[in-house]
Design an enzyme around this catalytic site. Structure first.
Site, mmCIF file in Angstrom:
data_model
loop_
_atom_site.group_PDB
_atom_site.id
_atom_site.type_symbol
_atom_site.label_atom_id
_atom_site.label_comp_id
_atom_site.label_asym_id
_atom_site.label_seq_id
_atom_site.Cartn_x
_atom_site.Cartn_y
_atom_site.Cartn_z
ATOM 1 N N LYS A 197 5.708 5.966 -0.883
ATOM 2 C CA LYS A 197 5.883 4.979 0.184
ATOM 3 C C LYS A 197 7.372 4.646 0.270
ATOM 4 O O LYS A 197 8.042 4.499 -0.754
ATOM 5 C CB LYS A 197 5.065 3.731 -0.147
ATOM 6 C CG LYS A 197 5.030 2.681 0.960
ATOM 7 C CD LYS A 197 4.094 1.530 0.568
ATOM 8 C CE LYS A 197 3.987 0.464 1.651
ATOM 9 N NZ LYS A 197 3.060 -0.619 1.268
ATOM 10 N N SER A 212 -0.367 -1.829 4.610
ATOM 11 C CA SER A 212 0.887 -1.272 5.068
ATOM 12 C C SER A 212 1.165 0.132 4.535
ATOM 13 O O SER A 212 2.037 0.817 5.058
ATOM 14 C CB SER A 212 2.033 -2.185 4.636
ATOM 15 O OG SER A 212 2.096 -2.242 3.220
ATOM 16 N N SER A 218 -2.706 -3.740 0.791
ATOM 17 C CA SER A 218 -1.982 -2.642 1.449
ATOM 18 C C SER A 218 -2.189 -1.259 0.859
ATOM 19 O O SER A 218 -1.743 -0.274 1.450
ATOM 20 C CB SER A 218 -0.484 -2.954 1.485
ATOM 21 O OG SER A 218 -0.209 -3.883 2.503
#
Ligand SMILES: [Mg+2]
Ligand SMILES: [Zn+2]
Lengths: 95, 490, 481
Positions: free
Chosen positions: B79, B154, B178
């Site tokens: 990420k 996210s 997330s």
């Protein structure tokens, strides 16, 4: 509890965020809705309840006073938008 | 000829160890797939093909020498909120578009030490604020199960990359759901470790008392393997727990007989989509069929967890994002003086959701409101924790839905923050309590993945992984792949 | 006094702690004189994702200070984020302590002449220093340049109670506090260099007890500036109030050039620090065992020590105060005095506060840099006490000991400074002196007997200080009478 325009402007100043007129209007509505929602917390009885500030119950995590090598100056400054020699340069603080 | 991109971590491990494939081949296959799929998915902000192939070469050499770590040679994705030296780390934000970290996050170092191959940095909601991945400065991510729908957020890029086989596994971060929510929405496994189990050093902070790094994988066994590598104490993170790291893979015995599974009443209320409810109830039946005992429980304060979350996380975020001021790194727009430079930079650099949360965080901490909002939220946080403490006095794990609905259409909730926030209603309480949970694929609802969430005690990742693994072996739901994946690989 | 108005003064003292590394990272905290941005890392330069880790030594030094200032130390303390924006604050917040400081409710006793004053301490807390911003002109543009070397250096903030105080009392308080911090080894006391910084809050209380708005004065980098700025503010505010005007609540700076306080250009246009607990740092639990250990290491404080020097060694209060002003000097005195107890302590005090401090002053050396081991000084003074060498020869020996580092007896031997007490030699010497000074001999015989002193001096001179003055005097008197 709706937030006033004046209050929002103050918050924007504190947070250093400039909003244009339409953003300001949207933000007023959205923030008010969320604040309204989270205000439900007020109805929870928390008399005598300790606040939780930390996710895990540990304490006194410290390190010894030993030095480590600092970064090369170039690494510190490499992302600087503006620099003057090995200083970070910013616009004057005073108007 | 096997499709190299269909391999799980453990599958790839075996082939690599037996020299049936090389890391370079495996890596190249994933890079090719990324090339083909990215135009539709947008799961990556940056693909680092050259670096990945160089790492693959080194991993192949290390394996030949017999010095390879557990993750050696296996291509994965990070990420874009995890600091990578020399590789831009944008956090999905315009304000960090050109920021190049000069140090690695601890997890990145641990992956490197294990020989991992990093394919690139995945797309995400800006600064991890969002549940749909629509808040990225680099465009939304599309759900591989249905390109018109969101993948969740996210860590939507990480989940999508894994679901579509653009990576064998990925790391995400979970502040209010997330990792688990996008895992649920993309049919992948997403583990949020106990707060403090994995070092946060080099994870760009959103809400420091809640953020935690974890794996997104295609099997529970893979999640166990990755956690084993990234977990453990770190002298650079004062909140990292000083506890030994167990052998998570060894915990996957498949035996959950006699296990007490708590079913929280509050997780099956009005907000739950009826199809999702059916899928989750079926999952609970499966666990019972495997010998577990379902125990009805109550988590009465969980209804307030979301409100608590939307006080505490914006407050912490307000402070964490104050450093983006155009002085040391990132975007910087000149103004008349430094104060207008700050305001112009942040106005142009942050997206709407980030601004909303900063303003909200400023509000709840500002003079006169602290007690009413922040302190109150911290007290309710205590109540949320106590709920779990009490429940875990009676049960070993808690099981419920990960999300109230399956993936929703892109654009459906962007203008209604509150509706968007409700996505995290079942995941947020776990972060509030600092405990651990894993979302495991539980089947489909109208062709879209549904996740079941298994919640465990602090530091008891072993038990939730054991339950998830047993469930997965019994049902094989995790083997379902998005239809577009089949098309492409055919 | 100041008409009907009484000044109420509160002090905020920031002191950098003498640790090797910074408050939350391993960068060296000895940044003074280093080129810009050479003492920085991810943590102290506020890079995204970096996390702080508390320096254990900084906590100890803070606790030591809290204990020395008689503060109540809580069982648990914590850090908080103080949110404000300024380019020298890399994270956009300062890690500080808000509602759980490491010390509360103490006091410091200090002396002005015979008066002992007790000033209350509101709190002692730990925080991190900021970087340094310089305002300058670059190619005609007005810019600010930032150097983060100082960012993250451990800082202790000591806040006093607001009390009715005159400028001199404030100055002496800071002087005494500085002395305490230096005694504890927590701070180097350098106001000029800014490793110790004082801000003052001052307001005037009116004839009916009404409080007027307070003014904060910053940038006070000397005790003199502190005293003068307070005097200036008392006068200025008093004049405003007497003229029926009001005092504006504001921050002012001390202008050394103009000898007055001037309004400070504002740092920020909105203030609201939005403190909340620092989530990156678990709370500190302070254990009694740690406090006991620290108390055990705590040195005797200057005022106590000065009193003991009077009672134990029989020193004058003046000598006692001079000797205890700095801990190394007081330690030196005690080590010397212990090395040879046959020499009276006041003799040590005389020599140390006299000739030795003169030599230090000439060489601009600090008390911890005395090049003469205390045992060597004791040996010298014992040679003088036993009459082996004269006092004036002793001064020469001390000078040489200071520059060469040699022991007293070696210098005495080499330079043949041992006193001549042999009467045959002195007999000749005194005869020569009397012969060479007929005028004085005459005066003495006419009753001006105090010229004997000058004659002794002459004898000492021609013997290069080696004659025993008492023996010389006896001989001269006998010959003159
Ligand atoms: Mg301060
Ligand atoms: Zn540093």
């Amino acid at each position: 509890m709706p937030i006033s325009r004046h209050e929002l402007e103050h918050l924007c100043r504190l947070a250093h965020i400039a909003l244009d007129e339409s953003e300001m209007v949207d933000m007023l509505g959205q923030i008010s809705t969320v604040v309204d929602h989270v205000s439900r917390l007020q109805s929870v009885d928390t008399e005598g309840i300790e606040p939780t500030a930390y996710a895990v119950p540990i304490d006194s995590v410290v390190r010894d006073d030993d030095t480590e090598l600092s970064w090369p100056t170039e690494a510190v400054l490499t992302n600087a938008p503006r620099r003057y020699g090995d200083f970070f340069e910013v616009q004057s603080i005073f108007e | 000829m096997i499709d190299l991109t269909s391999l799980t971590l453990s599958g790839a491990r075996g082939l690599l160890d037996r020299r049936e494939i090389s890391s370079v081949e495996l890596t190249q296959a994933h890079l090719d797939r990324i090339d083909r799929l990215e135009p539709q998915l947008n799961a990556y902000i940056r693909v680092t093909g050259d670096i990945a192939l160089a790492q693959a070469v080194r991993a192949d050499e290390a394996m030949r020498r017999g010095e390879a770590g557990e993750l050696a040679g296996i291509p994965m994705a990070l990420k874009d909120i995890l600091s990578t030296v020399g590789v831009p780390t944008t956090c999905g934000s315009r304000i960090l578009e050109n920021y190049v970290p000069q140090y690695n996050a601890t997890v990145v170092d641990r992956l490197a030490a294990s020989g991992a191959v990093v394919l690139g940095k995945t797309n995400m909601d800006e600064f991890a604020m969002g549940s749909s991945n629509e808040n990225s400065a680099f465009g939304p991510v599309h759900n591989p199960w249905c390109l018109e729908r969101v993948p969740g957020g996210s860590s939507g890029g990480s989940a999508t990359a894994v679901a579509s086989s653009e990576a064998v596994y990925a790391l995400g971060t979970d502040t209010g759901g997330s990792i688990r929510q996008p895992a649920a929405l993309t049919g992948t496994v997403g583990l949020k470790p106990t707060y403090g189990r994995v070092s946060r050093y080099g994870l760009v902070a959103f809400a420091s008392s809640l953020d935690q790094i974890g794996p997104i994988t295609r099997t529970v066994a893979d999640a166990a393997a990755v956690l084993g590598v990234i977990a453990g104490p770190d002298p650079r993170d004062s909140t990292a727990l000083n506890a030994p790291v167990p052998d998570y893979s060894a915990a996957l015995t498949g035996d959950i007989r006699g296990l007490r599974v708590g079913i929280p009443r509050e997780y099956f209320g009005d907000g739950l989509d009826s199809e999702v409810r059916v899928v989750v109830e079926r999952a609970i039946e499966v666990l019972q069929s495997l010998g577990a005992r379902a125990v009805p429980i109550s988590l009465p304060s969980s209804e307030h967890a979301l409100s608590t979350y939307y006080v505490i996380s914006p407050a912490e975020a307000m402070a964490n994002l104050a450093r983006y001021d155009g002085v040391r790194y990132g975007l910087s727009l000149p103004g008349d003086d430094i104060w207008s430079m700050y305001a112009l930079t942040r106005e142009a650099g942050f997206g709407a959701e980030v601004k909303r949360r900063i303003i909200l965080g400023t509000y709840v901490l500002s003079a006169g409101y602290y007690d009413a909002y922040y302190r109150k939220a911290q007290q309710v946080r205590t109540l949320v924790r106590r709920d779990f403490d009490a429940a875990f006095g009676e049960v070993d794990v808690i099981v419920g839905p990960t999300t109230p609905t399956p993936a929703f259409p892109i654009g459906a909730k962007v203008d209604d923050p509150l509706q968007m926030y409700l996505n995290d209603v079942y995941t947020v309480p776990i972060n509030m309590a600092g405990i651990t949970a894993v979302s495991v694929p539980a089947g489909l609802a109208s062709g879209l993945p549904v996740g079941v969430q298994i919640i465990g005690r602090a530091l008891d990742e072993e038990t939730i992984l054991r339950v998830g693994d047993a469930f997965e072996r019994e049902t094989g739901h995790n083997l379902l792949r998005p239809p577009m994946t089949a098309e492409v690989s055919a | 006094m100041n008409g009907p108005y009484v000044p109420v003064v509160g002090l905020e003292v920031h002191a950098q702690l003498l640790t090797a590394s910074k408050m939350f990272c391993g960068c060296s905290s000895r940044y003074s004189g280093a080129p810009p941005d050479t003492h920085c890392c991810a943590v102290c330069a506020g890079m995204p994702g970096a996390l702080p880790v508390v320096n254990a030594r900084a906590v100890e030094l803070g606790l030591l200070t809290a204990l020395a200032l008689h503060c109540t130390v809580p069982r648990a303390s914590k850090f908080d984020r103080k949110n404000y924006s300024y380019p020298d604050l890399p994270k956009g917040y300062q890690i500080s302590q808000y509602d759980d400081p490491i010390g509360r409710g103490g006091f410091l006793d200090y002396r002005i002449g015979d008066r002992v004053i007790r000033w209350g301490i509101t709190r002692v807390h730990l925080e991190e220093d900021t970087g340094k911003t310089t305002h300058t002109d670059v190619d005609g543009r007005e810019v600010s340049l930032v150097d983060y070397n100082r960012s993250g250096v451990p800082l202790m903030e000591i806040v006093t109670d607001p009390e009715m105080r005159m400028p001199e009392e404030a100055r002496e308080f800071v002087s005494a506090l500085r002395q305490v911090l230096m005694y504890l080894g927590v701070n180097d006391g350098d106001l000029q260099a800014g490793s110790m910084r004082v801000d003052v809050n001052i307001s005037l209380t009116g004839p009916n007890g009404e409080r007027n708005p307070k003014v904060e004065v910053k940038n006070l980098n000397s005790l003199r500036a502190l005293e003068r700025s307070l005097a200036y503010e008392i006068e200025r505010q008093g004049r405003l109030l007497a003229g029926g005007e009001t005092v504006e609540q504001e921050t002012r700076g001390w202008s050394e050039k103009e000898e007055k306080t001037v309004p400070q250009r504002t740092k920020e246009y909105a203030h609201d620090y939005r403190y909340f607990p620092e989530p990156d740092l678990p709370p500190l639990v302070i254990r009694q065992a740690d406090l006991d250990r620290l108390t055990g290491t705590m040195p005797e404080m200057p005022m106590t020590r000065s009193g003991r020097f009077v009672s134990q060694y029989g020193l004058t209060p003046f000598h006692a105060q001079v000797l205890t002003r700095e801990r190394p000097l007081a330690d030196y005195f005690e080590r010397a005095a212990a090395a040879d107890r046959s020499v009276p302590p006041r003799i040590y005090a005389n020599w140390i506060t006299g000739d030795l401090m003169r030599l230090l002053g000439e060489e601009q050396r600090a008390a911890e840099e005395i090049p003469i081991p205390p045992e060597n000084l004791a040996e010298l003074l014992s040679l003088i006490e036993t009459g082996e060498i004269s006092g004036s020869a002793g001064k020469q020996v001390l000078d040489e000991m200071f520059t060469s580092g040699q022991a007293a007896h070696a210098i005495v031997e080499r330079r043949q400074l041992r006193q001549v007490a042999d009467s045959a030699a002195l007999d000749t010497l005194t005869d020569e002196v009397l012969a060479a000074n007929p005028g004085m001999v005459d005066q003495y015989r006419k009753g001006k007997t105090n010229v004997i002193q000058a004659l002794v001096g002459q004898a000492m001179k021609s013997s290069q200080g080696r004659a025993n003055p008492q023996v010389v005097r006896d001989l001269l008197e006998r010959k003159l009478n």
